[in-house]
Design a protein around this motif. Structure first.
Motif, mmCIF file in Angstrom:
data_model
loop_
_atom_site.group_PDB
_atom_site.id
_atom_site.type_symbol
_atom_site.label_atom_id
_atom_site.label_comp_id
_atom_site.label_asym_id
_atom_site.label_seq_id
_atom_site.Cartn_x
_atom_site.Cartn_y
_atom_site.Cartn_z
ATOM 1 N N ASN A 318 0.804 -1.223 0.000
ATOM 2 C CA ASN A 318 0.000 0.000 0.000
ATOM 3 C C ASN A 318 0.835 1.271 0.000
ATOM 4 O O ASN A 318 0.271 2.374 0.010
ATOM 5 C CB ASN A 318 -0.922 0.029 1.224
ATOM 6 N N ALA A 319 2.159 1.148 -0.014
ATOM 7 C CA ALA A 319 3.011 2.341 0.004
ATOM 8 C C ALA A 319 2.745 3.195 -1.236
ATOM 9 O O ALA A 319 2.421 2.683 -2.310
ATOM 10 C CB ALA A 319 4.476 1.939 0.068
ATOM 11 N N SER A 320 2.919 4.495 -1.092
ATOM 12 C CA SER A 320 2.562 5.422 -2.168
ATOM 13 C C SER A 320 3.370 5.179 -3.433
ATOM 14 O O SER A 320 2.834 5.282 -4.547
ATOM 15 C CB SER A 320 2.765 6.863 -1.688
ATOM 16 N N ASN A 321 4.663 4.842 -3.292
ATOM 17 C CA ASN A 321 5.464 4.606 -4.496
ATOM 18 C C ASN A 321 5.022 3.342 -5.229
ATOM 19 O O ASN A 321 5.038 3.283 -6.456
ATOM 20 C CB ASN A 321 6.954 4.531 -4.159
ATOM 21 N N TYR A 322 4.603 2.310 -4.480
ATOM 22 C CA TYR A 322 4.078 1.101 -5.114
ATOM 23 C C TYR A 322 2.751 1.391 -5.813
ATOM 24 O O TYR A 322 2.487 0.883 -6.911
ATOM 25 C CB TYR A 322 3.886 0.001 -4.073
ATOM 26 N N VAL A 323 1.919 2.183 -5.166
ATOM 27 C CA VAL A 323 0.621 2.526 -5.754
ATOM 28 C C VAL A 323 0.812 3.281 -7.066
ATOM 29 O O VAL A 323 0.180 2.971 -8.091
ATOM 30 C CB VAL A 323 -0.212 3.364 -4.763
ATOM 31 N N SER A 337 -5.132 -5.139 -14.148
ATOM 32 C CA SER A 337 -5.749 -4.371 -13.060
ATOM 33 C C SER A 337 -4.834 -4.408 -11.846
ATOM 34 O O SER A 337 -4.216 -5.442 -11.547
ATOM 35 C CB SER A 337 -7.117 -4.957 -12.694
ATOM 36 N N TRP A 338 -4.756 -3.286 -11.149
ATOM 37 C CA TRP A 338 -3.929 -3.198 -9.948
ATOM 38 C C TRP A 338 -4.809 -2.988 -8.731
ATOM 39 O O TRP A 338 -5.834 -2.295 -8.778
ATOM 40 C CB TRP A 338 -2.940 -2.041 -10.052
ATOM 41 N N SER A 339 -4.401 -3.582 -7.614
ATOM 42 C CA SER A 339 -5.061 -3.319 -6.333
ATOM 43 C C SER A 339 -4.079 -3.619 -5.216
ATOM 44 O O SER A 339 -3.160 -4.433 -5.383
ATOM 45 C CB SER A 339 -6.326 -4.177 -6.177
ATOM 46 N N PRO A 340 -4.245 -3.000 -4.066
ATOM 47 C CA PRO A 340 -3.369 -3.318 -2.928
ATOM 48 C C PRO A 340 -3.749 -4.662 -2.327
ATOM 49 O O PRO A 340 -4.797 -5.237 -2.641
ATOM 50 C CB PRO A 340 -3.635 -2.165 -1.960
ATOM 51 N N CYS A 341 -2.911 -5.151 -1.445
ATOM 52 C CA CYS A 341 -3.128 -6.450 -0.803
ATOM 53 C C CYS A 341 -4.338 -6.379 0.129
ATOM 54 O O CYS A 341 -4.391 -5.548 1.042
ATOM 55 C CB CYS A 341 -1.887 -6.856 -0.023
ATOM 56 N N ILE A 510 -13.937 0.248 8.810
ATOM 57 C CA ILE A 510 -13.963 -0.656 7.656
ATOM 58 C C ILE A 510 -14.302 0.105 6.385
ATOM 59 O O ILE A 510 -13.675 -0.090 5.336
ATOM 60 C CB ILE A 510 -14.975 -1.790 7.899
ATOM 61 N N LYS A 511 -15.291 0.986 6.460
ATOM 62 C CA LYS A 511 -15.725 1.724 5.276
ATOM 63 C C LYS A 511 -14.627 2.639 4.742
ATOM 64 O O LYS A 511 -14.412 2.750 3.526
ATOM 65 C CB LYS A 511 -16.978 2.539 5.592
ATOM 66 N N ILE A 512 -13.906 3.288 5.647
ATOM 67 C CA ILE A 512 -12.821 4.188 5.221
ATOM 68 C C ILE A 512 -11.729 3.412 4.501
ATOM 69 O O ILE A 512 -11.250 3.825 3.434
ATOM 70 C CB ILE A 512 -12.252 4.944 6.444
ATOM 71 N N ASP A 515 -13.076 2.242 0.991
ATOM 72 C CA ASP A 515 -13.125 3.311 -0.012
ATOM 73 C C ASP A 515 -11.729 3.720 -0.461
ATOM 74 O O ASP A 515 -11.518 4.054 -1.625
ATOM 75 C CB ASP A 515 -13.862 4.529 0.558
ATOM 76 N N LYS A 516 -10.767 3.676 0.441
ATOM 77 C CA LYS A 516 -9.426 4.152 0.119
ATOM 78 C C LYS A 516 -8.614 3.127 -0.670
ATOM 79 O O LYS A 516 -7.818 3.498 -1.545
ATOM 80 C CB LYS A 516 -8.692 4.501 1.419
ATOM 81 N N HIS A 517 -8.834 1.828 -0.391
ATOM 82 C CA HIS A 517 -7.951 0.816 -0.961
ATOM 83 C C HIS A 517 -8.650 -0.199 -1.868
ATOM 84 O O HIS A 517 -8.125 -0.532 -2.929
ATOM 85 C CB HIS A 517 -7.231 0.057 0.164
ATOM 86 N N LEU A 518 -9.793 -0.733 -1.465
ATOM 87 C CA LEU A 518 -10.320 -1.937 -2.114
ATOM 88 C C LEU A 518 -11.544 -1.713 -2.990
ATOM 89 O O LEU A 518 -12.061 -2.687 -3.551
ATOM 90 C CB LEU A 518 -10.662 -2.990 -1.046
#
Length: 762
Positions: A318-323, A337-341, A510-512, A515-518
């Protein structure tokens, strides 16, 4: 005279018959391919090497083998033979010598007369074929004649002959000595006992036994360099065989960073598909600034090796450089498609909950109990005598779920701890009069303390259930992330009996994070294409947002005929054609989604291919996390001088060898099909009975280890079963949860309004 002359032709005829029928020599030794046979002026055999063109007189084919093998002393060595032929001849010579040595040793051990029939002949290059009905002619030269007894009485060395009593005892003693030698090697090098469960353990023993007496084990240099190089080549062939499956069902590229014991920044790359997870390589990024551009170039190189058309999903940290690097890669390759873990996101949710003020206070009180117990040997000794006792897991600043794991373990020992502090053994002990002991006793006897722990364990249980699903390596889990997050929120709401002012602080976390990652089109498409959810008419979300996410994915990521796929979505949604069968409906909840599409998607071939490629992916990069522990095992403090390339080769061989035997190495794992039990709150977080002594280091990695959480013993249930009132926390005043007086800090005002349970609230 007439008689003599008359007898002469008959004698000559008999002699010719005997000479022609005595024996036919046939060359069968593979060494003859490298020599030509001739004769000199005296009629003796000559051998001419096909490489150096040298001619040698006398001797047999084994002497010529030594010439090619480069064994000096009996004959000169060939300087023009290729390395593979030299190696082959050397092996033949070694095998021949070992056979001779083993035969002599066997005859001595059996205390029998050496059998001349079993002697290994020097001239093994010929095969004798006797004509039927004619007597056998004795072999001239080195070969020994046989007596009559050898033909009618089998010696002790003949296979199938009854062994002597002394030889039986000697055989048992040799087996025991071999066992002791193996055990001594394990003990001396502190090798774990479970190494004997390796599929390669018995194969190793069989190979050594087949080599026979005199076998010399490979040297330190051979194991470290040449054999590792050869084994890596074999494993690379195994990895190449996976490419066909990547092209067929797609794959997920996983990348994650790690810092080893020498403070080197390493990035692990793995490829996941349902047939197994492949370790690609580990890159030493210590000299590279972890900027977006550098990471993008590194990712692009790996994507090119795997094949851009084979990759459906990419999972990183989830690090900004990886994103940023992941987004740049998706712009270049439109089908990726990309997504965080997802597992890391759930860990962050647990971390956020663990940092809430009332949870921090409860954690400090629980820590006082465990520290006091473990700092006094007499107390822990008394507790270990209790029936069914397992050690308490201590609270520590380790991974994010440690707090809730420790709460669950502590709650299991509630009655044991209360029995300890009220026992005569403790009350009469001078230790009970100390101020710390009095504080611990007050905590253990405080029912509010145990009630608060009970609530927190039940709050975390839905999230840990979902974590077990997305963390699975054995089965694709991307089709359960979307629904799983909804059911986790629903389970927390049921714990607080749908009272918004109590559950809102937790569900908002959970909602935050969602919305931010998944919140990704890929997860929505996987949810929509999962038949277990699509055909659940009561609970399936049919709001436009979910369907539009599916259409957006098809419009931006699908590289085929988009119009045909859109049309075929109607067949799947409305159950037309092959989807209309009753068996297709009944198996939608009992078959893995990707397998279900292979069975029932024939009438929608384009959508079938797309659905299989999506539902065959994983949603977490936990495989990279598990590789960290593998690196730690290989790159321990005793081996911290390993250069990175050899470290990479060792991990590559170790990890990918398991692809071949993954079906035999399966461990207990949560079944992703059991998604309906996510929101059940009768699930306790505790250590498995099979491994009760969970130490501090294992606890730190418990989130990523197989079998850390027990699965529900019952079958997968439907939504009605999961909303049972029994899931509520009985007998606990939820209004006082978190602190003795007043609402917990951070809680909103008393508002009993029920929250909307729609999945779109995620």
């Amino acid at each position: 005279m007439e008689t003599e002359t008359g007898s002469t032709p008959s004698h000559e005829a008999d002699s010719n018959v005997m000479e022609s029928s005595s024996r036919v020599r046939e060359k069968v030794d593979p060494a003859w391919e490298h020599f030509s046979l001739g004769t000199d002026e005296k009629g003796r055999n000559t051998f001419t090497c096909m490489y150096c063109r040298q001619t040698y007189k006398g001797g047999g084919i084994n002497r010529m083998k030594k010439h090619l093998a480069g064994i000096k002393g009996d004959i000169g060595s060939c300087k023009k033979v290729s390395h593979d032929v030299r190696y082959q001849m050397l092996e033949y010579v070694k095998e021949f010598e070992l056979k001779k040595k083993a035969e002599k040793q066997r005859q001595v051990e059996m205390f029998s007369v050496p059998s001349t029939n079993s002697d290994i002949q020097e001239d093994e290059d010929v095969q004798e074929v006797y004509s039927s009905g004619l007597p056998k002619k004795l072999v001239l030269g080195k070969r020994k004649g046989t007596n009559l007894g050898d033909n009618y009485f089998a010696p002790r060395t003949t296979p199938g002959a009854q062994p002597g009593l002394k030889s039986v005892f000697q055989s048992k003693e040799r087996v025991r000595q071999a066992d002791m030698a193996i055990a001594r090697f394990l003990y001396d090098n502190c090798i774990p006992f479970n190494v004997v469960n390796s599929v390669y353990y018995q194969k190793m023993i069989d190979a050594v036994a087949a080599a026979g007496p005199g076998y010399k084990a490979p040297s330190y240099h051979a194991v470290r360099v040449s054999l590792l190089r050869d084994q890596k080549k074999e494993v690379q062939l195994l990895v190449e065989s996976q490419r066909r499956h990547w092209a067929e069902v797609g794959c997920t590229l996983m990348a994650d960073g790690w810092t080893d014991t020498r403070h080197r920044s390493l990035i692990n790359f793995l490829v996941y598909c349902p047939r197994g997870m492949v370790f690609v390589k580990s890159v030493d990024a210590s000299d590279i600034v972890k900027s977006t551009r550098n990471l993008y170039k590194l990712f692009d190189e790996v994507v090119t090796w795997v094949g851009p058309k084979n990759i459906v999903h990419m999972v990183t940290d989830n690090a900004s450089n990886y994103v940023s690097a992941g987004k740049l890669l998706c712009e270049k390759y439109k089908t990726i498609s990309w997504s965080p873990c997802a597992a890391h996101c759930l860990n962050l949710v647990l971390q956020d909950m663990g940092e809430m003020p009332h949870v921090e206070r409860l954690k400090k009180r629980a820590s006082k109990v465990t520290v006091f117990i473990y700092n006094h040997v007499a107390l822990i000794a008394w507790l270990r005598k209790r029936p069914g006792w397992t050690d308490i897991v201590r609270v520590g600043a380790t991974r994010f779920a440690t707090t809730f794991l420790s709460f669950g373990s502590l709650h299991v020992h509630k009655h044991d701890l209360q029995a300890l502090v009220t026992s005569k053994f403790f009350v009469d002990n001078r230790l009970a009069r100390e101020s710390k002991a009095k504080e611990v006793v007050s905590i253990i006897l405080d029912n509010t303390f145990w009630d608060d722990i009970n609530v927190l364990v039940k709050i975390s249980s839905p999230l840990i259930r979902l974590l077990r699903i997305v963390d699975s390596d054995q089965r694709p889990a991307i089709g359960y992330v979307y629904e799983g997050m909804h059911r986790a929120r629903l389970g927390i709401k049921k714990i607080f009996r749908m009272k918004k002012h109590l559950y809102k602080p937790y569900t908002s976390i959970i909602k935050i994070r969602w919305d931010k990652h998944l919140r990704k089109d890929l997860h929505a498409a996987a949810y929509w294409l999962n038949p277990a959810f699509q055909y659940d008419e009561e609970n399936f979300c049919r709001k436009p947002a979910v369907h539009m996410a599916v259409l957006d994915y098809i419009g931006t990521k699908y590289d085929g005929d988009k119009e045909k796929v859109i049309k075929e979505t109607q067949y799947f949604r409305d159950r037309i054609g092959s989807f209309d069968r009753e068996l297709a409906l009944s198996t939608s909840t009992t078959t893995h989604p990707d397998e279900w599409w292979k069975l029932w998607g024939a009438d929608a071939p384009n959508l079938q291919k797309l659905a299989i490629r999506i539902l065959s992916q994983t949603s977490a990069s936990s495989g990279c996390e598990r590789c960290w522990s593998l690196f730690d095992q290989i790159h321990s403090k005793r081996r911290n001088r390993l250069e990175h390339q050899r470290l990479n080769d060792l991990v590559f061989v170790h990890h990918n060898l398991r692809l071949k035997h993954r079906l035999y190495n399966k461990k207990f794992n949560f079944d992703p099909i059991d998604y309906a039990s996510i929101d059940k709150t009768d699930f306790w977080v505790f250590v498995e009975e099979e491994d009760p002594y969970l130490n501090y280091e294992e606890l730190e990695n418990a989130i990523y280890e197989e079998g850390a959480y027990p699965a529900s013993e019952g079958p997968s249930s439907n939504m009605e079963e999961s909303v049972d009132d029994s899931s509520e926390v009985e007998g606990i005043d939820l209004g006082t949860f978190g602190q003795p007086v007043g609402p917990p800090p951070g809680f909103p005002g008393n508002d009993d309004e029920h929250d909307d349970l729609d999945i779109d609230d995620l």
